[in-house]
Write a protein that holds these residues in place. Structure first.
Motif, PDB file in Angstrom:
ATOM      1  N   ASN A 133      -4.655  -7.617  -0.937  1.00 61.61           N
ATOM      2  CA  ASN A 133      -4.719  -8.113   0.423  1.00 61.61           C
ATOM      3  C   ASN A 133      -5.331  -7.072   1.334  1.00 61.61           C
ATOM      4  N   HIS A 134      -6.428  -7.402   1.961  1.00 61.02           N
ATOM      5  CA  HIS A 134      -7.047  -6.528   2.951  1.00 61.02           C
ATOM      6  C   HIS A 134      -7.565  -5.222   2.368  1.00 61.02           C
ATOM      7  N   VAL A 135      -7.769  -5.191   1.070  1.00 63.44           N
ATOM      8  CA  VAL A 135      -8.470  -4.041   0.506  1.00 63.44           C
ATOM      9  C   VAL A 135      -9.947  -4.405   0.612  1.00 63.44           C
TER      10      VAL A 135
ATOM     11  N   PHE B 160      -1.156  -4.039  -3.241  1.00 66.31           N
ATOM     12  CA  PHE B 160      -1.871  -3.215  -2.292  1.00 66.31           C
ATOM     13  C   PHE B 160      -2.102  -4.011  -1.032  1.00 66.31           C
ATOM     14  N   ARG B 161      -2.095  -3.323   0.076  1.00 64.99           N
ATOM     15  CA  ARG B 161      -2.523  -3.992   1.294  1.00 64.99           C
ATOM     16  C   ARG B 161      -3.047  -2.953   2.249  1.00 64.99           C
ATOM     17  N   ARG B 162      -4.233  -3.165   2.751  1.00 70.40           N
ATOM     18  CA  ARG B 162      -4.833  -2.252   3.709  1.00 70.40           C
ATOM     19  C   ARG B 162      -4.980  -0.834   3.181  1.00 70.40           C
ATOM     20  N   ASN B 163      -5.097  -0.734   1.860  1.00 73.02           N
ATOM     21  CA  ASN B 163      -5.392   0.597   1.332  1.00 73.02           C
ATOM     22  C   ASN B 163      -6.885   0.790   1.314  1.00 73.02           C
ATOM     23  N   ALA B 164      -7.282   2.018   1.472  1.00 72.65           N
ATOM     24  CA  ALA B 164      -8.705   2.280   1.563  1.00 72.65           C
ATOM     25  C   ALA B 164      -9.272   2.640   0.208  1.00 72.65           C
ATOM     26  N   PHE B 165      -9.285   1.707  -0.687  1.00 73.56           N
ATOM     27  CA  PHE B 165      -9.853   1.974  -1.995  1.00 73.56           C
ATOM     28  C   PHE B 165     -11.260   1.415  -2.063  1.00 73.56           C
ATOM     29  N   SER B 166     -12.056   2.041  -2.893  1.00 76.23           N
ATOM     30  CA  SER B 166     -13.411   1.537  -3.026  1.00 76.23           C
ATOM     31  C   SER B 166     -13.469   0.521  -4.166  1.00 76.23           C
ATOM     32  N   ASP B 167     -14.505  -0.257  -4.118  1.00 75.28           N
ATOM     33  CA  ASP B 167     -14.651  -1.308  -5.119  1.00 75.28           C
ATOM     34  C   ASP B 167     -14.690  -0.725  -6.530  1.00 75.28           C
TER      35      ASP B 167
END
Lengths: 730, 99
Positions: free
Chosen positions: A633-635, A606-613
């Motif tokens: 990366n960048h989540v 994943f990278r720069r995906n807008a997932f929540s914790d």
């Protein structure tokens, strides 16, 4: 001052270029007239986000262009109403903003009070407001008022809207999405929407909310405008009253937010607005996991925040020890390879050097730019079985021809000529590799990534000559078209297992669908960075080929949404690897689908995906077992929940990338590292919050931490497996 | 050196290299051979034969063992001596990496 423009009936024309468009996703730019009176500018109403109003006396932001485009139809309905309201609004937005400027940035609501105040110093303040507005906008040069630039602090606007805290008091009827506003603004020719789109682009991570934001801002703006308009027209009414009325009328509209507003392709299904809570309700491992995660939060004491305090209690760093440094002596193999790489011209023969060492040496040479023709000849001498050159940019056509026309390729199984654009145009290919038919009959793996001069005809010739290819990498071959892939499928249908067509801009995903169906054993498909990969493509592809797929690389295919992931999850039960780098539109629902559908994912990027914790943590709770390589990366939102889940479930994890995850703490990482004993590589670029407490206090001796201090980048680049095929034997 | 502290490595041509046990332990293979409870013959006699390694190579390998020990000892000493300086150096690195 701004130039008022006549409202055009729901036409999505561009606003005049001299108009400043607020960068906030407002609905419409209302051209302000010079006179600070309430000219019923028949032109578009300038809508301003509440924030904008509150911060600047700038011109009401123009409508979100983005919105306009996507919401053609709904807009129509409300045009009349909006127009009317629009007309009334003029300076008012500025008026609104005047007060807003005084409001603290944190106050996200466009309060009645603020509105009221704004209205009062109408005439005099308008100029000043205009000026302020002008300064407000950062983006674009749309002249809002009097040709002054307005800068909008877009970030704030976004935040405001995203949180839905705006208490907009628009009197315009909306479909709950502020489309009316858009509609109105659409009538204007302002190109504010451009700004708004740009603004939206700024917030890649907030793309979901972008649409929401747009709506809210538009609504706010329109509300402001309306309110002001009313104020303008009927001064008798107390501003407070006016605002109250407006608020009453519009409050209900803000109860529901739409997740997404982007319009999909016409041939796509109607874009679904999936509520984020959906996946959690479906029965399955993901919902169970989410309950566990939420249970963690509820178990904690009320004063502690849900996600922050659980981990520190558990992990205690060891004392700083020095024995960590004992194992740093380089191995004899490394020393020898270094020396050989340094004196490559002195090597006279590579006979009896095993392939593994040849590859390491080649890689070292390519990295240090010492690769030369002499070594290539050595590699190609005496019937080699594998040649892997990751960078052929130093090679020119003549040298290539000389080496490869005389090569004995009867045992050659793997040929990797990456970045060979310079040396591999079609005619060179004809002269060398395809010179004798069936010369490459043993070849199973070929990579001509970066062969930018290779055309369809060259590829056809290559495939004719190498008829038993199992894996072909055509990344960055920009001249290839869909016909080449069709031809490839015709010839290699029964044998090809891996197809890499990253960044081939000439290949249209839809048109190669039939070809892809012909590949009967396809296991790995990599189509990254393709604009033509859409949800419908993925859905159709996995419907036919999904059951065999082991790896899907869909990096930078930004058009994909949760629907595609749902299709993948339901149709690809054996999926072992997935790469969703930069696919920003995905939401937590995608993680839910993956958790429910795919049980054996080992490699997840994943990278720069807008997932929540919580969602990420729930995925690991459910399916963390087989994971070996993970990149978050960048989540950005990844934090303690994820740490807990990883530590508990990801026992086979070997490589973890948590670069730019600024919410991660020392304790969280310490817990992960101490629990995942197979962990060998941990990347933490950009994690400035990690300190010695973690780096010296963790007790995992095998893990290599890269990225915190000076790190050697080249040495830590992960080299893909040197096996010919990734998931099966040849 | 006492006999118990040494290990003998025998090359293909039959040359015997007697080296310190710690040096031999740098190699995981030799370490496993000498320390495993499996009852290798080598464990008893402390002799390991390498029929496929020539003498010149085995000599170089033994030199590497000693060099590796020295390298590690040197690092350790440096660590102990410069422990205070390390924090300074590290913070320096961190500040650079922030840029």
């Amino acid at each position: 001052m701004r130039v008022l423009r006549s409202t055009k009936p729901a036409s999505l024309t561009q606003p005049p270029s001299n108009l400043i468009e607020p960068s906030t996703p407002a609905k419409e730019v209302e051209p302000n007239t010079n006179n600070n009176t309430n000219n019923p500018s028949s032109s578009h109403s300038l809508r301003r986000s509440a924030r904008l109003s509150s911060h600047n006396n700038a011109v009401p932001p123009t409508c979100t262009q983005r919105k306009r485009k996507s919401l053609d139809i709904p807009l129509q309905l409300d045009t009349p109403l909006t127009k009317q309201t629009v007309r009334k609004v003029k300076q008012p937005p500025k008026g609104l903003s005047l007060d807003a400027v005084k409001e603290p940035v944190q106050d996200r609501c466009l309060s009645l009070r603020s509105g009221k105040n704004l209205l009062k110093p109408e005439v005099n303040s308008l100029d000043s407001m205009n000026g302020k507005e002008a300064q407000g906008f950062d983006q674009g040069g749309v002249v809002v008022e009097d040709g002054e630039r307005m800068d909008v602090d877009l970030g704030n606007v976004v935040d405001v809207d995203a949180k839905g805290d705006l208490s907009c008091r628009f009197s315009m009827e909306e479909k709950g999405k502020g489309k009316v506003v858009v509609e109105d603004s659409s009538s204007s020719d302002f190109s504010v929407t451009d700004y708004l789109m740009d603004a939206g682009d700024l917030f890649g991570g907030l793309e979901e909310e972008g649409g929401l934001m747009d709506n809210l801002i538009a609504e706010t703006v329109s509300l402001a405008e309306v309110t002001i308009g009313r104020a303008g027209t009927s001064d008798k009414m107390d501003p407070k009253e006016r605002f109250k009325n407006v608020a009453k009328e519009n409050a209900s509209r803000f109860a529901h937010f739409s997740v997404r507003e982007e319009e999909e392709d016409k041939d796509e299904l109607e874009p679904q607005v999936e509520e984020n809570g959906d996946v959690e309700d479906w029965p399955g491992p993901f919902s169970t996991a989410m309950k566990i995660i939420k249970g963690r939060g509820s178990n904690m004491s009320t004063e502690q925040k849900k996600k922050s305090e659980s981990v520190p209690v558990i992990w205690v760093p060891k004392e700083i020890k020095n024995d960590r440094f004992r194992k740093v002596a380089p191995s004899l193999e490394e020393l020898c390879l270094e020396i050989m790489a340094e004196h490559v011209d002195a090597i006279t023969s590579l006979e009896s050097v095993p392939d593994v060492l040849r590859h390491k040496l080649t890689q070292a040479l390519c990295d240090s730019r010492k690769m030369n023709h002499h070594f290539l000849d050595l590699l190609a001498s005496r019937s080699p079985s594998e040649i892997r050159i990751k960078d052929c940019s130093w090679l020119d056509e003549n040298q290539f021809t000389k080496t490869f026309e005389a090569i004995d390729a009867s045992n050659l199984t793997v040929l990797q000529l990456d970045q060979c654009g310079r040396c591999l145009p079609d005619y060179v290919l004809y002269a060398t590799l395809t010179h004798l038919s069936n010369k490459l009959s043993a070849l199973t793996n070929i990579s001509v990534k970066g062969a930018c001069r290779l055309s369809d005809a060259g590829l056809n010739a290559l495939i004719t000559s190498a008829s038993s290819l199992r894996s072909i990498n055509l990344g960055c071959c920009s001249l290839l078209t869909s016909d080449a892939i069709s031809n490839l499928a015709d010839k290699l249908g029964p044998v090809l297992k891996e197809l890499y067509i990253d960044e081939c801009f000439g290949i249209d995903a839809k048109r190669i669908l039939p070809a892809l169906f012909k590949l009967q054993h396809l296991e790995v498909l990599s189509i990254s960075r393709s604009e033509t990969v859409t949800d419908s493509f993925i859905t159709q592809f996995v419907a036919v080929q999904g059951h065999k797929m082991k790896e899907l690389v869909l990096a930078d295919c930004t058009k994909l949404t949760d629907r595609a992931l749902k299709a993948i999850a339901t149709s690809c039960p054996g999926l072992c690897g997935i790469d969703l780098t930069n696919v920003c539109k995905l939401t937590d629902a995608s993680l839910g689908h993956l958790a429910n559908g795919c049980q054996t994912i080992q490699t997840m990027k994943f990278r720069r995906n807008a997932f929540s914790d919580e969602a990420v943590a729930a995925y690991f709770e459910a399916r963390g077992g087989p994971l070996t390589e993970l990149s978050l990366n960048h989540v950005d939102k990844v934090a303690n929940h994820t740490a807990l889940s990883l530590a508990k479930h990801a026992k086979k994890l070997q490589s973890l990338d948590m670069s730019w995850c600024r919410e991660m703490t020392n304790e969280g990482l310490g817990l992960i590292v101490d629990s995942c004993l197979s962990l060998k590589m941990l990347k933490l670029f950009g994690c400035t919050q990690i300190t010695n407490v973690f780096t010296h206090g963790h007790s995992n001796e095998n893990v290599k931490i890269v990225g915190l201090e000076e790190s050697q980048i080249l040495k830590n680049i992960v080299v893909p497996d040197l096996l010919p095929l990734r998931y099966s034997s040849v | 050196m006492k006999k118990e502290d040494t290990v003998k490595l025998i090359s293909a041509e039959g040359f015997e290299f007697v080296i310190d046990k710690n040096a031999a332990m740098v190699s995981q293979t030799i370490r496993n051979m000498l320390t495993s409870p499996g009852g290798f013959a080598e464990t008893e006699h402390r002799e390991v034969t390498f029929p496929e390694i020539s003498t010149t190579i085995l000599e170089k390998i033994c030199q590497y063992f000693y060099w590796s020990l020295q390298y590690a000892r040197l690092l350790e000493a440096r660590v102990v001596n410069l422990h205070e300086d390390q924090s300074v150096v590290r913070s320096h690195y961190q500040s650079i990496s922030h840029i």
